[in-house]
Design a protein around this motif. Structure first.
Motif, PDB file in Angstrom:
ATOM      1  N   GLN A 138      -0.941  -5.216  -7.488  1.00  0.00           N
ATOM      2  CA  GLN A 138      -2.110  -4.346  -7.541  1.00  0.00           C
ATOM      3  C   GLN A 138      -1.749  -3.018  -6.882  1.00  0.00           C
ATOM      4  N   THR A 152      -7.664   2.055  -6.110  1.00  0.00           N
ATOM      5  CA  THR A 152      -6.999   0.839  -6.566  1.00  0.00           C
ATOM      6  C   THR A 152      -6.759   0.917  -8.065  1.00  0.00           C
ATOM      7  N   ARG A 203       0.841  -1.196   0.000  1.00  0.00           N
ATOM      8  CA  ARG A 203       0.000   0.000   0.000  1.00  0.00           C
ATOM      9  C   ARG A 203       0.877   1.247   0.000  1.00  0.00           C
ATOM     10  N   ALA A 262      -9.735   6.048  -0.916  1.00  0.00           N
ATOM     11  CA  ALA A 262      -9.152   4.733  -1.172  1.00  0.00           C
ATOM     12  C   ALA A 262      -9.203   4.491  -2.677  1.00  0.00           C
ATOM     13  N   GLN A 266     -11.739   4.704  -7.370  1.00  0.00           N
ATOM     14  CA  GLN A 266     -11.474   5.382  -6.104  1.00  0.00           C
ATOM     15  C   GLN A 266     -12.788   5.806  -5.477  1.00  0.00           C
ATOM     16  N   ALA A 295      -2.562   0.025  -4.738  1.00  0.00           N
ATOM     17  CA  ALA A 295      -3.492   0.378  -3.671  1.00  0.00           C
ATOM     18  C   ALA A 295      -2.976   1.648  -2.996  1.00  0.00           C
TER      19      ALA A 295
END
Length: 178
Positions: free
Chosen positions: A102, A137, A4, A135, A123, A104
Motif C-alpha cells: 500500500q 494513501t 511510508r 496524509a 489524501q 502511504a
C-alpha cells in the motif's frame, strides 16, 4: 503494508525519508536470489541510513542496499536524502525492487505545499502537534513500477533579481569596453 514515504519541505529543497518495513512471513531466515537494492531518484543528495535501521542496510551515494538473509518477522530500513527544489516544486520518481502493498505518503505542509500523484487514491490534511500534514494513501505498487510524486509550493527564492543584476553588470562591462 507498514512502509511510508515522508517528505519535509525546507528552503529550496525537501528532505525525503523512506521508512521501509521488509516483511519475512516465513519461519526461517530468507536469503533472496537478488539483493534488495535500489537507486534513489535523479537529483537526490546526501543519502544516509538512519538510526534504528537494520545493520545490513547501507547507503553508497544514491544507492541503497540491504544484504540478506532476512530474519523471520520485520526488517526496518530508514533511508533519508535531500532533493533540491529551486523552482518551488519537485518530482520524486522511485522504483523499489519489491512490491509495496500500500502506498502511504506523509508531507509536512508549509504554506501552500501540495502533493499530487496519479497513484494516490485519497489524501487529506491532518493537524498534529501544532503543524499540518498531508496524509495520502494509494494502492499497491508493483516491484519495479515507478512511484511518482509531485510536491509543489516549496519555499524558494526568485531568480529574477540575480538575472537582472547579471544583465546590468554585463551591460556596464560592455559599455566600459566600448
Amino acid at each position: 503494508a507498514e512502509s511510508r514515504i515522508v517528505v519535509e519541505p525546507i528552503e529550496e529543497a525537501a528532505q525525503v525519508f523512506y521508512l521501509l518495513d521488509i516483511a519475512n512471513n516465513a519461519r526461517v531466515p530468507v536469503n533472496p536470489p537478488a539483493p534488495f537494492e535500489f537507486d534513489l531518484p535523479k537529483g537526490a543528495i546526501g543519502a544516509t541510513i538512519m538510526e534504528g535501521s537494520s545493520p545490513n542496510a547501507a547507503a553508497a551515494g544514491p544507492h541503497i542496499s540491504v544484504q540478506g538473509p532476512f530474519p523471520p518477522g520485520h526488517t526496518y530500513v530508514q533511508a533519508a536524502y535531500q532533493m533540491p527544489a529551486a523552482t518551488g516544486s519537485l518530482t520524486i520518481a522511485q522504483r523499489f525492487p519489491v512490491m509495496l502493498e500500500q502506498l502511504a505518503v506523509v508531507v509536512k505542509k508549509s504554506g501552500s505545499t501540495t502533493l499530487s500523484s496519479a497513484q494516490i487514491k485519497e489524501q487529506r490534511e491532518l493537524p498534529a502537534q501544532g503543524e499540518v500534514f498531508i496524509a495520502a494513501t494509494g494502492g499497491a505498487i508493483a516491484a519495479g513500477q515507478a512511484l511518482e510524486l509531485e510536491v509543489g509550493g516549496i519555499a524558494h527564492h526568485s531568480r529574477a533579481p540575480r538575472i537582472v543584476a547579471l544583465a546590468l553588470a554585463g551591460l556596464i562591462a560592455a559599455i566600459g569596453i566600448w
